[in-house]
Design an enzyme around this catalytic site. Structure first.
Site, PDB file in Angstrom:
ATOM      1  N   ASP A 187     -25.966  40.158  19.770  1.00  0.00           N
ATOM      2  CA  ASP A 187     -26.226  39.783  18.350  1.00  0.00           C
ATOM      3  C   ASP A 187     -25.869  40.255  17.187  1.00  0.00           C
ATOM      4  O   ASP A 187     -25.390  41.540  17.499  1.00  0.00           O
ATOM      5  CB  ASP A 187     -27.447  39.727  18.297  1.00  0.00           C
ATOM      6  CG  ASP A 187     -27.843  38.404  18.025  1.00  0.00           C
ATOM      7  OD1 ASP A 187     -27.839  38.354  16.653  1.00  0.00           O
ATOM      8  OD2 ASP A 187     -28.996  38.000  17.939  1.00  0.00           O
ATOM      9  N   ASP A 227     -29.515  29.141  15.220  1.00  0.00           N
ATOM     10  CA  ASP A 227     -30.673  29.714  15.490  1.00  0.00           C
ATOM     11  C   ASP A 227     -31.282  28.272  15.293  1.00  0.00           C
ATOM     12  O   ASP A 227     -32.611  28.335  15.981  1.00  0.00           O
ATOM     13  CB  ASP A 227     -31.284  30.793  14.951  1.00  0.00           C
ATOM     14  CG  ASP A 227     -31.470  32.287  15.530  1.00  0.00           C
ATOM     15  OD1 ASP A 227     -30.062  32.115  16.454  1.00  0.00           O
ATOM     16  OD2 ASP A 227     -31.786  32.936  14.957  1.00  0.00           O
TER      17      ASP A 227
HETATM   18  C1  GLA Z   1     -31.345  36.459  16.808  1.00  0.00           C
HETATM   19  C2  GLA Z   1     -30.681  35.304  17.206  1.00  0.00           C
HETATM   20  C3  GLA Z   1     -31.656  34.840  18.240  1.00  0.00           C
HETATM   21  C4  GLA Z   1     -32.847  35.793  18.734  1.00  0.00           C
HETATM   22  C5  GLA Z   1     -32.945  36.661  17.707  1.00  0.00           C
HETATM   23  C6  GLA Z   1     -33.569  37.686  18.850  1.00  0.00           C
HETATM   24  O1  GLA Z   1     -32.137  35.619  15.946  1.00  0.00           O
HETATM   25  O2  GLA Z   1     -29.602  33.917  16.698  1.00  0.00           O
HETATM   26  O3  GLA Z   1     -31.055  33.902  18.697  1.00  0.00           O
HETATM   27  O4  GLA Z   1     -31.369  36.490  19.805  1.00  0.00           O
HETATM   28  O5  GLA Z   1     -31.546  37.549  16.915  1.00  0.00           O
HETATM   29  O6  GLA Z   1     -34.142  38.665  17.920  1.00  0.00           O
END
Ligand code: GLA
Length: 699
Positions: A452, A520
């Site tokens: 990420d 997300d």
């Molecule tokens: C990002 C990712 C999510 C999750 C969060 C965790 O937003 O896209 O899927 O992993 O971080 O902090």
């Protein structure tokens, strides 16, 4: 048949794809000029093509032909692809051709400046199995005393042939709303698509397609291009008032400059392009085929059904909680269990712990071993979330190395999500990052990293470094190198690219990852549009999509479980809900739907994809692999309670018969094409259908 040909008399090169051709000519002043990108031509036909000159004749319109890589200098006034300044203040380039070589499908055209020791190679590569042309540029300072300042160095410039009208297709969005397709007239102006964020970005994706305004999903000429780069980028599209449309693109955004020391060379990422006469759908399928054949490391591997804990637990992560989720996930047929954020250091919220990559002792008193072992005992592989480029100021890492982050003297360090960006262009920070990742993966035989990156660059400085703008290139290259090395040393490791959802989706990251977390936003209604945009360039196989709780955490929308599954099944699905709260009925239905996906995934993940449009809000996708067809259709809402008309398929043969593998019903192909497949959708909103068809025999 060689895909690159050269005509010495005309100083002309012809690149031949499966259904297209691309021609380049060396002008009298040794500029490399564009002559053709479109239908297949022979070398002799291409030699007859006139050079494209400005139709207007006046002292203000002296601009010559269309350059393959425009520089400053001469009567050139469009956006330059290569901007350089020499130590004596002279700018621009005057070309001298020094030769070319052809190695299979790879053409290199070698040039140098007539006066200064700047050498440039234009690269073109075709793979002999499609129409994608990969292009990139090498520049080298072969002098031995003075540096050359590079103010812009694009991978390639593209040109559409003369048409009465031009339209552009691109992808825009934001966090939770990535990959929205926009189709708009190309203004007579310069239009810039860019990310200044150090990441590919949610806001614009480095993909641009041009057509004459009449192309549709299944017909029309399309010139489609995509930049393989995961940091800041810029594509400048220029439609001039005399009817020419060209675009140039590469890494970095405006205002950056790089100093090329004597003996130093710079290589750009690939900017790839393809032409098709068969519409946006054919362009997407050509990209998908290219990604599988030439970008992905493991295209033949079927992506597993995974479980991800993020929406279920947030930062409230511990061994018992993960074990409870893992047990339920395994019972549904999940194949990979991925523990998300919150497992390490002092990470109990967004505010602390990023950078301290050892298991949180409260949540995991015996480390990750017991969880990994139990996940495997349950028959699943084990994956874990990491954010290697980031650090919370409240972390041991930052306390030890405050100088490892991007920063500038006399400037604030802007925090976003309470975090700063590690400068991975620094060899020490990069080595440290590789070491902990390598250790983590080795210690627990980690099968899968969700990589990420949850904020853009700000104050992107590198105090003490003589050429600090380097970091805009070197950070991204360093990420690539770390991924490449991890993958080489741990051949079983698979990686999911993520940047707060779909903020880092591009052909560069796909060369070292296996799938992309597209957003997300897991609301299935919003996802239909996000996935539609994603599919313009990226294949279903790499599109991670989770089934989460209802009401959806992002939108509050309630949707049936089946609808959520059917939307996720259009890619590589996972489950991301809090399974400890799902009823027995929901768990049973989920297990059935996971099993249903496993019956279709060889077609979804490895077949050809055809986007379908029904009436009203009905949309769907048809996947085809040999004689198998899978149709997934969604009707998020319907007006007046009207039943949508059957969904017309796109990829069946009119003279064949198709059998529904679940109901036994048969349909003549001609009917499926003309009047459509009856879906028997239930009344009401959020209706969906999944149909498996097999071509039975000739009529
Ligand atoms: C990002 C990712 C999510 C999750 C969060 C965790 O937003 O896209 O899927 O992993 O971080 O902090």
């Amino acid at each position: 048949m060689p895909s690159v040909l050269f005509h010495p008399d005309h100083r002309l090169w012809l690149l031949r794809g499966a259904t297209s051709a691309y021609a380049i000519r060396l002008a009298e002043d040794d500029s490399v000029r564009h002559v053709h990108w479109g239908a297949v031509l022979t070398l002799d036909q291409a030699a007859e093509l006139p050079e494209r000159v400005s139709p207007a004749a006046s002292s203000f319109e002296a601009e010559a032909g269309v350059d393959e890589l425009a520089v400053e200098g001469g009567a050139r006034f469009g956006p330059p692809s290569l901007l350089v300044r020499f130590a004596d203040g002279t700018r621009g380039v005057e070309w001298r051709y020094t030769g070319h070589d052809i190695d299979g499908g790879h053409l290199r055209i070698h040039l140098r400046d007539r006066h200064y020791p700047l050498h440039v190679t234009l690269n073109y590569r075709m793979h002999g199995d499609g129409d994608v042309i990969e292009r990139w540029t090498n520049v080298e300072n072969r002098g031995d005393d003075a540096p050359v300042t590079v103010l812009r160095c694009d991978s390639a410039a593209w040109a559409a042939p003369h048409r009465p009208h031009y339209r552009m297709s691109h992808l825009v969005g934001g966090w939770n709303s990535e990959f929205q397709v926009r189709r708009t007239d190309v203004p007579v102006a310069e239009t810039v698509l860019t990310s200044r964020r150090g990441m590919t970005s949610h806001h614009a994706n480095p993909w641009l397609a041009v057509d004459d305004g009449t192309a549709c999903e299944d017909h029309g000429e399309v010139w489609s291009t995509a930049l393989a780069w995961s940091g800041s980028w810029r594509i400048s599209l220029h439609r001039d008032p005399v009817g020419r449309t060209t675009w140039t693109g590469g890494f970095g955004h405006e205002g950056l400059s790089w100093s090329l020391a004597p003996g130093e060379a710079l290589e750009t990422p690939v900017f790839a392009g393809l032409y098709t006469a068969n519409g946006f759908g054919a362009a997407s399928r050509a990209w998908h085929a290219h990604v599988r054949a030439h970008v992905l490391a493991h295209p033949d591997e079927t992506r597993p059904v995974l479980y991800n804990s993020w929406e279920a637990t947030g930062f409230d992560v511990d061994e018992a909680g993960q074990l409870a989720l893992a047990a339920r996930a395994a019972s549904l047929g999940v194949e990979m269990f991925v523990m998300d954020d919150g497992w390490f250091g002092g990470r109990r919220s967004e505010r602390a712990g990023l950078g301290d990559w050892t298991p949180n002792p409260d949540g995991f008193p015996s480390g990750l071993g017991p969880l990994a072992a139990e996940v495997r005992r349950l028959g699943m592989r084990f994956g874990i979330w990491v954010e290697p480029e980031m650090v919370n100021p409240d972390s041991d890492l930052y306390r030890a190395h405050p100088d490892w982050v991007l920063h500038m003297a006399n400037r604030d360090r802007t925090e976003m999500r309470h975090q700063l960006v590690l400068n991975l262009a620094r060899p020490d920070a990069a080595a440290w990052t590789h070491a902990w990742l390598d250790r983590l993966v080795a210690e627990h035989a980690i099968d899968f990293l969700k990589w990420d990156a949850n904020r853009p660059f700000t104050e992107a400085g590198w105090p003490g470094h003589e050429d600090p703008d380097r970091l805009w290139i070197e950070h991204t290259r360093s990420v690539y190198r770390i991924m490449d090395r991890l993958r080489a040393d741990h051949p079983g490791l698979r990686i999911e690219a993520c940047s707060g959802g779909g903020g880092r989706a591009d052909l560069g990251i796909l060369a070292r990852t296996d799938q992309i977390w597209a957003s997300d936003n897991t609301d299935p209604v919003d996802r239909i549009g996000i996935q539609h945009g994603f599919s313009q360039l990226y294949p279903a196989q790499v599109m991670s999509a989770w089934v989460t709780d209802s009401p959806n955490v992002a939108t509050g929308r309630r949707t049936p479980l089946r609808f959520r599954f059917h939307v996720a099944m259009a890619g590589a699905p996972g489950i991301g809900g809090d399974l400890t709260t799902w009823t027995q009925e929901e768990l049973k239905e989920s297990a059935e739907l996971v099993a249903a996906y496993k019956r279709i995934r060889h077609v979804v993940q490895h077949g050809e994809q055809h986007r379908l449009r029904g009436d009203g809000t009905l949309a769907g996708v048809e996947y085809v692999r040999e004689d198998e067809h899978v149709v997934i259709a969604w009707c998020p809402t319907r007006a007046f309670g009207h039943t949508p008309a059957p969904l017309r398929l796109a990829a069946v043969r009119p003279d064949a018969v198709y059998r529904d593998l679940d109901t036994g019903a048969t349909y003549p192909g001609a009917l499926l094409l003309q009047s459509g497949l009856p879906l028997g959708l239930p009344p009401g909103d959020h209706a969906s259908a999944l149909v498996r068809l097999r071509r039975a025999d000739q009529v």
